[in-house]
Write a protein that holds these residues in place. Structure first.
Motif, PDB file in Angstrom:
ATOM      1  N   PRO A  99       0.814  -1.222   0.000  1.00 38.39           N
ATOM      2  CA  PRO A  99       0.000   0.000   0.000  1.00 38.39           C
ATOM      3  C   PRO A  99       0.847   1.270   0.000  1.00 38.39           C
ATOM      4  O   PRO A  99       0.479   2.253  -0.654  1.00 38.39           O
ATOM      5  CB  PRO A  99      -0.813  -0.132   1.294  1.00 38.39           C
ATOM      6  CG  PRO A  99      -0.933  -1.601   1.518  1.00 38.39           C
ATOM      7  CD  PRO A  99       0.377  -2.166   1.059  1.00 38.39           C
ATOM      8  N   GLN A 126      -5.087  -8.045   0.113  1.00 38.93           N
ATOM      9  CA  GLN A 126      -3.968  -7.160  -0.212  1.00 38.93           C
ATOM     10  C   GLN A 126      -4.244  -6.252  -1.410  1.00 38.93           C
ATOM     11  O   GLN A 126      -3.935  -5.069  -1.393  1.00 38.93           O
ATOM     12  CB  GLN A 126      -2.713  -7.991  -0.487  1.00 38.93           C
ATOM     13  CG  GLN A 126      -1.462  -7.173  -0.829  1.00 38.93           C
ATOM     14  CD  GLN A 126      -0.939  -6.396   0.352  1.00 38.93           C
ATOM     15  OE1 GLN A 126      -0.874  -6.916   1.449  1.00 38.93           O
ATOM     16  NE2 GLN A 126      -0.552  -5.147   0.132  1.00 38.93           N
ATOM     17  N   GLN A 129      -6.417  -3.406  -0.382  1.00 39.68           N
ATOM     18  CA  GLN A 129      -5.662  -2.457   0.446  1.00 39.68           C
ATOM     19  C   GLN A 129      -4.752  -1.589  -0.402  1.00 39.68           C
ATOM     20  O   GLN A 129      -4.607  -0.391  -0.151  1.00 39.68           O
ATOM     21  CB  GLN A 129      -4.848  -3.229   1.505  1.00 39.68           C
ATOM     22  CG  GLN A 129      -5.690  -4.012   2.499  1.00 39.68           C
ATOM     23  CD  GLN A 129      -6.629  -3.140   3.312  1.00 39.68           C
ATOM     24  OE1 GLN A 129      -6.321  -1.983   3.601  1.00 39.68           O
ATOM     25  NE2 GLN A 129      -7.782  -3.685   3.680  1.00 39.68           N
ATOM     26  N   ASN A 130      -4.142  -2.173  -1.423  1.00 38.76           N
ATOM     27  CA  ASN A 130      -3.309  -1.397  -2.350  1.00 38.76           C
ATOM     28  C   ASN A 130      -4.140  -0.346  -3.083  1.00 38.76           C
ATOM     29  O   ASN A 130      -3.733   0.808  -3.235  1.00 38.76           O
ATOM     30  CB  ASN A 130      -2.657  -2.316  -3.391  1.00 38.76           C
ATOM     31  CG  ASN A 130      -1.569  -3.194  -2.807  1.00 38.76           C
ATOM     32  OD1 ASN A 130      -1.010  -2.890  -1.747  1.00 38.76           O
ATOM     33  ND2 ASN A 130      -1.253  -4.270  -3.501  1.00 38.76           N
ATOM     34  N   ALA A 133      -5.283   2.681  -0.862  1.00 38.98           N
ATOM     35  CA  ALA A 133      -4.253   3.335  -0.037  1.00 38.98           C
ATOM     36  C   ALA A 133      -4.181   4.837  -0.251  1.00 38.98           C
ATOM     37  O   ALA A 133      -4.020   5.605   0.710  1.00 38.98           O
ATOM     38  CB  ALA A 133      -2.886   2.695  -0.301  1.00 38.98           C
ATOM     39  N   LEU A 158     -15.072  -0.728   5.456  1.00 40.30           N
ATOM     40  CA  LEU A 158     -13.613  -0.713   5.369  1.00 40.30           C
ATOM     41  C   LEU A 158     -13.099   0.622   4.831  1.00 40.30           C
ATOM     42  O   LEU A 158     -12.074   1.133   5.283  1.00 40.30           O
ATOM     43  CB  LEU A 158     -13.138  -1.861   4.477  1.00 40.30           C
ATOM     44  CG  LEU A 158     -13.389  -3.273   5.013  1.00 40.30           C
ATOM     45  CD1 LEU A 158     -13.050  -4.321   3.963  1.00 40.30           C
ATOM     46  CD2 LEU A 158     -12.580  -3.513   6.284  1.00 40.30           C
ATOM     47  N   GLN A 162     -10.780   3.522   6.743  1.00 41.32           N
ATOM     48  CA  GLN A 162      -9.560   4.053   6.134  1.00 41.32           C
ATOM     49  C   GLN A 162      -9.594   5.581   6.070  1.00 41.32           C
ATOM     50  O   GLN A 162      -8.621   6.219   5.690  1.00 41.32           O
ATOM     51  CB  GLN A 162      -9.412   3.466   4.720  1.00 41.32           C
ATOM     52  CG  GLN A 162      -8.179   3.870   3.934  1.00 41.32           C
ATOM     53  CD  GLN A 162      -6.908   3.232   4.449  1.00 41.32           C
ATOM     54  OE1 GLN A 162      -6.963   2.278   5.216  1.00 41.32           O
ATOM     55  NE2 GLN A 162      -5.759   3.741   4.021  1.00 41.32           N
TER      56      GLN A 162
END
Length: 268
Positions: A99, A126, A129-130, A133, A158, A162
């Protein structure tokens, strides 16, 4: 100031990549400089939908590893020069990038383009999340199906965790006749479950398949497509324009009200 928007859903197959390609092209047609980023490492498809697959030399992975400059990896669309694609690597998996690396890469793009649209992979691991980011805002894509709406609700949580608060909803592949027959959730059903602002409703349209196979976005290829018109309207709304939603016959509250209530108590 650049806008960094992640286009996501949680569930695969709901139309994220199609929306990314078409919104990017529509915004470029309006005179905006747009970068579309494929964040689905290992399973890239955004290049195919834009018809740019044969022009890829470098990918985001080579930029991150320092094997090439960012400019070398960007693929400019010859039909609409204001649009560029940053492709994902096809032979690297999602954990090949962190990220933090994606955030730096997207930040560099944001200094050069009015919009950076990030096509998020399916799931919430993953790759997701990348993709989120560096995002400042998000478009949630869902079809009017229970599984897709449930996954979208999870993703909204989510995103908010963030710190992404500007989240809008696109309901894709709506079939008004099925809504009228009480065989499909209505837009109202979906909105009441997810409780985020609606920015677009895209009707089911066979021309989407044709445009995908040809690598030619609907907003560029076919002005008669209802889905293409709906996508252009979403781009206008992103620009702050007030545009009426398409009149889709049969759109009303239906049989799924009890499911909406059930999910409202179980999702969270």
């Amino acid at each position: 100031m650049s806008r960094i928007i992640v286009i996501t859903s949680g569930k695969g197959g709901v139309g994220k990549t199609t929306c990314t390609a078409n919104l990017g092209m529509a915004l470029a047609k309006m005179g905006r400089n747009v970068a579309v980023v494929d964040a689905d490492f290992g399973l890239r498809n955004l290049d195919l939908l834009l018809g740019l697959e044969n022009r890829i030399v470098y990918t985001a992975v080579e930029v991150i590893s320092g094997e090439c400059r960012l400019e070398q990896a960007l693929v400019r669309d010859k039909r609409q020069p204001r649009l560029v694609l940053l492709p994902a690597a096809q032979n690297r998996m999602k954990d090949a990038v962190t990220p933090e690396q994606m955030k730096k890469l997207i930040g560099e793009l944001a200094t050069r383009y009015d919009y950076v649209l990030i096509d998020s992979p399916a799931g919430i691991e993953q790759g997701f999340q990348n993709a989120i980011a560096a995002a400042q805002e998000a478009l949630i894509i869902t079809t009017p199906e229970i599984a897709a709406v449930r996954d979208a609700d999870r993703v909204i949580g989510l995103l908010e965790a963030q710190g992404i608060r500007r989240i809008s909803l696109i309901v894709n592949r709506l079939k008004p006749n099925m809504v009228q027959a009480n065989d499909m959730m209505s837009v109202q059903d979906v909105q009441e479950i997810l409780a985020i602002s609606l920015i677009g409703v895209i009707p089911d349209d066979e021309k989407v398949i044709v445009s995908t196979n040809r690598g030619e976005p609907l907003v560029l290829a076919d002005n008669s497509s209802q889905a293409g018109i709906a996508l252009e309207h979403i781009a206008l709304r992103l620009e702050g324009k007030k545009v009426d939603f398409l009149e889709l016959s049969g759109e009303r509250e239906g049989f799924f009200a009890w499911i909406r209530k059930l999910l409202s108590t179980k999702i969270g």
